[in-house]
Design a protein around this motif. Structure first.
Motif, PDB file in Angstrom:
ATOM      1  N   GLY A   1       2.888  -0.861   0.207  1.00 10.72           N
ATOM      2  CA  GLY A   1       2.587  -2.014  -0.638  1.00 10.72           C
ATOM      3  C   GLY A   1       1.110  -2.140  -0.965  1.00 10.72           C
ATOM      4  N   LEU A   2       0.253  -1.909   0.044  1.00  9.15           N
ATOM      5  CA  LEU A   2      -1.184  -2.022  -0.174  1.00  9.15           C
ATOM      6  C   LEU A   2      -1.685  -0.962  -1.143  1.00  9.15           C
ATOM      7  N   HIS A   3      -1.257   0.275  -0.952  1.00  8.23           N
ATOM      8  CA  HIS A   3      -1.726   1.354  -1.828  1.00  8.23           C
ATOM      9  C   HIS A   3      -1.207   1.172  -3.250  1.00  8.23           C
ATOM     10  N   LEU A   4       0.016   0.687  -3.399  1.00  8.08           N
ATOM     11  CA  LEU A   4       0.534   0.411  -4.737  1.00  8.08           C
ATOM     12  C   LEU A   4      -0.269  -0.700  -5.416  1.00  8.08           C
ATOM     13  N   ALA A   5      -0.554  -1.758  -4.675  1.00  7.85           N
ATOM     14  CA  ALA A   5      -1.312  -2.871  -5.245  1.00  7.85           C
ATOM     15  C   ALA A   5      -2.711  -2.425  -5.658  1.00  7.85           C
ATOM     16  N   LEU A   6      -3.359  -1.627  -4.818  1.00 11.95           N
ATOM     17  CA  LEU A   6      -4.689  -1.125  -5.166  1.00 11.95           C
ATOM     18  C   LEU A   6      -4.644  -0.301  -6.445  1.00 11.95           C
ATOM     19  N   GLY A   7      -3.588   0.509  -6.594  1.00 10.58           N
ATOM     20  CA  GLY A   7      -3.467   1.340  -7.784  1.00 10.58           C
ATOM     21  C   GLY A   7      -3.197   0.534  -9.037  1.00 10.58           C
ATOM     22  N   ILE A   8      -2.282  -0.430  -8.945  1.00 14.53           N
ATOM     23  CA  ILE A   8      -1.878  -1.193 -10.129  1.00 14.53           C
ATOM     24  C   ILE A   8      -3.023  -2.049 -10.656  1.00 14.53           C
ATOM     25  N   PHE A   9      -3.772  -2.673  -9.763  1.00 10.75           N
ATOM     26  CA  PHE A   9      -4.795  -3.625 -10.194  1.00 10.75           C
ATOM     27  C   PHE A   9      -6.146  -2.975 -10.478  1.00 10.75           C
ATOM     28  N   SER A  10      -6.238  -1.658 -10.311  1.00 14.40           N
ATOM     29  CA  SER A  10      -7.537  -1.007 -10.541  1.00 14.40           C
ATOM     30  C   SER A  10      -7.614  -0.275 -11.863  1.00 14.40           C
ATOM     31  N   PHE A  11      -6.494  -0.084 -12.551  1.00 13.60           N
ATOM     32  CA  PHE A  11      -6.500   0.722 -13.776  1.00 13.60           C
ATOM     33  C   PHE A  11      -6.646  -0.186 -14.984  1.00 13.60           C
ATOM     34  N   THR A  12      -7.883  -0.322 -15.460  1.00 14.38           N
ATOM     35  CA  THR A  12      -8.184  -1.195 -16.590  1.00 14.38           C
ATOM     36  C   THR A  12      -8.744  -0.427 -17.777  1.00 14.38           C
ATOM     37  N   LEU A  13      -8.652   0.908 -17.759  1.00 18.86           N
ATOM     38  CA  LEU A  13      -9.239   1.706 -18.838  1.00 18.86           C
ATOM     39  C   LEU A  13      -8.457   1.518 -20.134  1.00 18.86           C
ATOM     40  N   ASP A  14      -9.197   1.502 -21.257  1.00 21.18           N
ATOM     41  CA  ASP A  14      -8.564   1.370 -22.564  1.00 21.18           C
ATOM     42  C   ASP A  14      -7.978   2.688 -23.049  1.00 21.18           C
ATOM     43  N   THR A  15      -8.556   3.807 -22.636  1.00 23.90           N
ATOM     44  CA  THR A  15      -8.093   5.124 -23.053  1.00 23.90           C
ATOM     45  C   THR A  15      -7.785   5.962 -21.828  1.00 23.90           C
ATOM     46  N   TRP A  16      -7.074   7.070 -22.065  1.00 18.04           N
ATOM     47  CA  TRP A  16      -6.702   7.942 -20.953  1.00 18.04           C
ATOM     48  C   TRP A  16      -7.937   8.630 -20.380  1.00 18.04           C
ATOM     49  N   SER A  17      -7.923   8.798 -19.070  1.00 17.09           N
ATOM     50  CA  SER A  17      -9.000   9.497 -18.384  1.00 17.09           C
ATOM     51  C   SER A  17      -8.413  10.163 -17.153  1.00 17.09           C
ATOM     52  N   THR A  18      -9.022  11.276 -16.736  1.00 14.91           N
ATOM     53  CA  THR A  18      -8.568  11.928 -15.505  1.00 14.91           C
ATOM     54  C   THR A  18      -8.783  11.031 -14.295  1.00 14.91           C
ATOM     55  N   SER A  19      -9.658  10.040 -14.419  1.00 14.50           N
ATOM     56  CA  SER A  19      -9.946   9.129 -13.317  1.00 14.50           C
ATOM     57  C   SER A  19      -8.697   8.385 -12.873  1.00 14.50           C
ATOM     58  N   ARG A  20      -7.880   7.955 -13.814  1.00 15.92           N
ATOM     59  CA  ARG A  20      -6.699   7.171 -13.484  1.00 15.92           C
ATOM     60  C   ARG A  20      -5.703   7.974 -12.666  1.00 15.92           C
ATOM     61  N   GLY A  21      -5.416   9.197 -13.106  1.00 17.37           N
ATOM     62  CA  GLY A  21      -4.488  10.040 -12.370  1.00 17.37           C
ATOM     63  C   GLY A  21      -5.026  10.450 -11.012  1.00 17.37           C
ATOM     64  N   ASP A  22      -6.328  10.750 -10.951  1.00 20.83           N
ATOM     65  CA  ASP A  22      -6.922  11.144  -9.673  1.00 20.83           C
ATOM     66  C   ASP A  22      -6.866  10.006  -8.664  1.00 20.83           C
ATOM     67  N   THR A  23      -7.095   8.773  -9.133  1.00 25.21           N
ATOM     68  CA  THR A  23      -7.042   7.637  -8.219  1.00 25.21           C
ATOM     69  C   THR A  23      -5.636   7.428  -7.681  1.00 25.21           C
ATOM     70  N   ALA A  24      -4.637   7.539  -8.545  1.00 20.39           N
ATOM     71  CA  ALA A  24      -3.248   7.424  -8.092  1.00 20.39           C
ATOM     72  C   ALA A  24      -2.896   8.550  -7.118  1.00 20.39           C
ATOM     73  N   GLU A  25      -3.413   9.735  -7.386  1.00 19.59           N
ATOM     74  CA  GLU A  25      -3.180  10.878  -6.506  1.00 19.59           C
ATOM     75  C   GLU A  25      -3.793  10.643  -5.118  1.00 19.59           C
ATOM     76  N   ILE A  26      -4.998  10.102  -5.093  1.00 20.72           N
ATOM     77  CA  ILE A  26      -5.672   9.817  -3.824  1.00 20.72           C
ATOM     78  C   ILE A  26      -4.912   8.756  -3.036  1.00 20.72           C
ATOM     79  N   LEU A  27      -4.528   7.673  -3.711  1.00 20.07           N
ATOM     80  CA  LEU A  27      -3.804   6.604  -3.034  1.00 20.07           C
ATOM     81  C   LEU A  27      -2.442   7.081  -2.545  1.00 20.07           C
ATOM     82  N   GLY A  28      -1.745   7.870  -3.355  1.00 18.54           N
ATOM     83  CA  GLY A  28      -0.438   8.385  -2.935  1.00 18.54           C
ATOM     84  C   GLY A  28      -0.560   9.301  -1.734  1.00 18.54           C
ATOM     85  N   SER A  29      -1.553  10.190  -1.762  1.00 13.36           N
ATOM     86  CA  SER A  29      -1.748  11.103  -0.628  1.00 13.36           C
ATOM     87  C   SER A  29      -2.059  10.330   0.650  1.00 13.36           C
ATOM     88  N   GLY A  30      -2.945   9.339   0.530  1.00 13.07           N
ATOM     89  CA  GLY A  30      -3.295   8.542   1.704  1.00 13.07           C
ATOM     90  C   GLY A  30      -2.107   7.794   2.267  1.00 13.07           C
TER      91      GLY A  30
END
Length: 366
Positions: free
Chosen positions: A222-251
């Motif tokens: 729940g914590l890692h999902l919440a961190l991921g959902i509320f942190s992605f505010t980019l207007d356009t696609w970026s590798t940052s968004r996928g990398d952050t989800a990858e880091i949170l999922g791995s952790g």
């Protein structure tokens, strides 16, 4: 006084407009020639003349990429010290998550090219400040020494040599590759020192909670999902968004896997009475088992990753009515990218700390 007729004035205005268009056309041609000349010059500058230095900095930049992480953390957990490996992951997730979120808040662009010659373009869509490579390259070696010194028997001088060499190699490689300025690197280094100073005292508590608390898996997910959902505010696609989800999922996957492993008694940390630990003598049997664990474990992990990719991407596309003809384009939709990355790498992390150690125990090489 001579007064010009209206027709003469209009004629002069037309001629001026034509001259302005001609001048603009010539300026555009000149600009094109200048850009072409700069491109040709930069192409000459980008030719590698010092291959040992280029290879060294390519290696340095790989110390902050996925290939390194997917080999480094499993090696610690399977072959060296699971406790240190788990806690390194906790620190890495925290540092990288804060670094990626800070990038998306500050939104400083990468160094302009020209004048910078970029030898790497994969992360060019991300923002620049702070350098998460520098943050990872600072956090990992410092944390390794903090977690192992006193737990294992070795001279402290080894750690004091490792930290500046590792950190300098990663940081300088990002400048050499043209992906960061010196200010980005300094900010990343100092930011990491601040994060470690604040959060390192809680790492033991977090790891113990992950292993022993009854409801730890639900809280972790729940914590890692919440961190991921509320942190992605980019207007356009970026590798940052996928990398952050990858880091949170791995952790999340590694933490949940360690909880199950602990409760099943598959991996037991040595008691405090036995510390500091002495390294076992390196024999052919020990070396062979370590290589076998890496080979078998990595094959299993890569199979899990590929299978989960093939399942999660089409499933997310179907749920959110996104065309799945072009997988690359489909993955750039947040509704596809976040579930695919989080679930896939969550299962990868869970495999590293549960499925693979159970497999080692089953075939007798744990």
């Amino acid at each position: 006084m001579v007064v010009a007729s209206p027709s003469l004035i209009i004629h002069h205005l037309v001629l001026c407009q034509q001259d302005a268009r001609l001048l603009g056309h010539r300026l555009a041609q000149a600009g094109t020639r200048i850009v072409a000349s700069l491109s040709q010059l930069l192409g000459q500058l980008a030719r590698v003349s010092n291959w040992p230095l280029y290879c060294l900095f390519c290696f340095g930049t790989e110390l902050g990429n996925e290939l390194f992480y997917i080999l480094f953390f499993p090696f610690w957990i399977w072959n060296l010290d699971p406790l240190v490996g788990r806690r390194l992951v906790v620190i890495w997730v925290l540092v990288m998550y804060l670094g990626q979120c800070t990038k998306d808040i500050i939104r400083w662009p990468r160094p302009a090219s020209p004048p910078v010659v970029k030898l790497e373009v994969f992360y060019n869509s991300e923002y620049s400040m702070p350098s998460t490579h520098a943050m990872s390259g600072t956090a990992i070696p410092i944390s390794m020494i903090l977690l192992t010194y006193g737990r294992w028997q070795y001279p402290l001088i080894y750690g004091l040599i490792l930290i500046p060499c590792w950190c300098s190699l990663v940081c300088l490689s990002r400048i050499y590759m043209g992906m960061h300025s010196i200010l980005d690197i300094i900010a990343g280094f100092l930011y990491t020192i601040l994060i470690l100073a604040v959060f390192y005292p809680f790492v033991d508590l977090i790891d113990n909670f992950n292993q022993t608390h009854k409801y730890a898996p639900f809280i972790i997910i729940g914590l890692h999902l919440a961190l991921g959902i509320f942190s992605f505010t980019l207007d356009t696609w970026s590798t940052s968004r996928g990398d952050t989800a990858e880091i949170l999922g791995s952790g999340a996957g590694i933490a949940c896997g360690s909880h199950v492993t602990y409760n099943m008694g598959l991996v037991l940390d040595p008691s405090l009475d036995t510390l500091p630990l002495a390294g076992p003598p390196i024999t052919m049997t020990l070396f062979g088992k370590a290589i076998l664990r890496i080979l078998i474990g990595m094959v299993f992990v890569l199979i899990v990753r590929d299978v989960m990719k093939k399942i999660t991407i089409p499933l997310a596309c179907k749920i959110f009515n996104i065309p799945c003809d072009d997988i690359r384009k489909a993955r750039q939709h947040m509704e596809v990218e976040l579930p695919y990355r989080y679930i896939t790498y969550g299962m990868v992390g869970f495999s590293i700390t549960f499925f693979v150690p159970y497999l080692f125990f089953f075939i007798g090489i744990s």
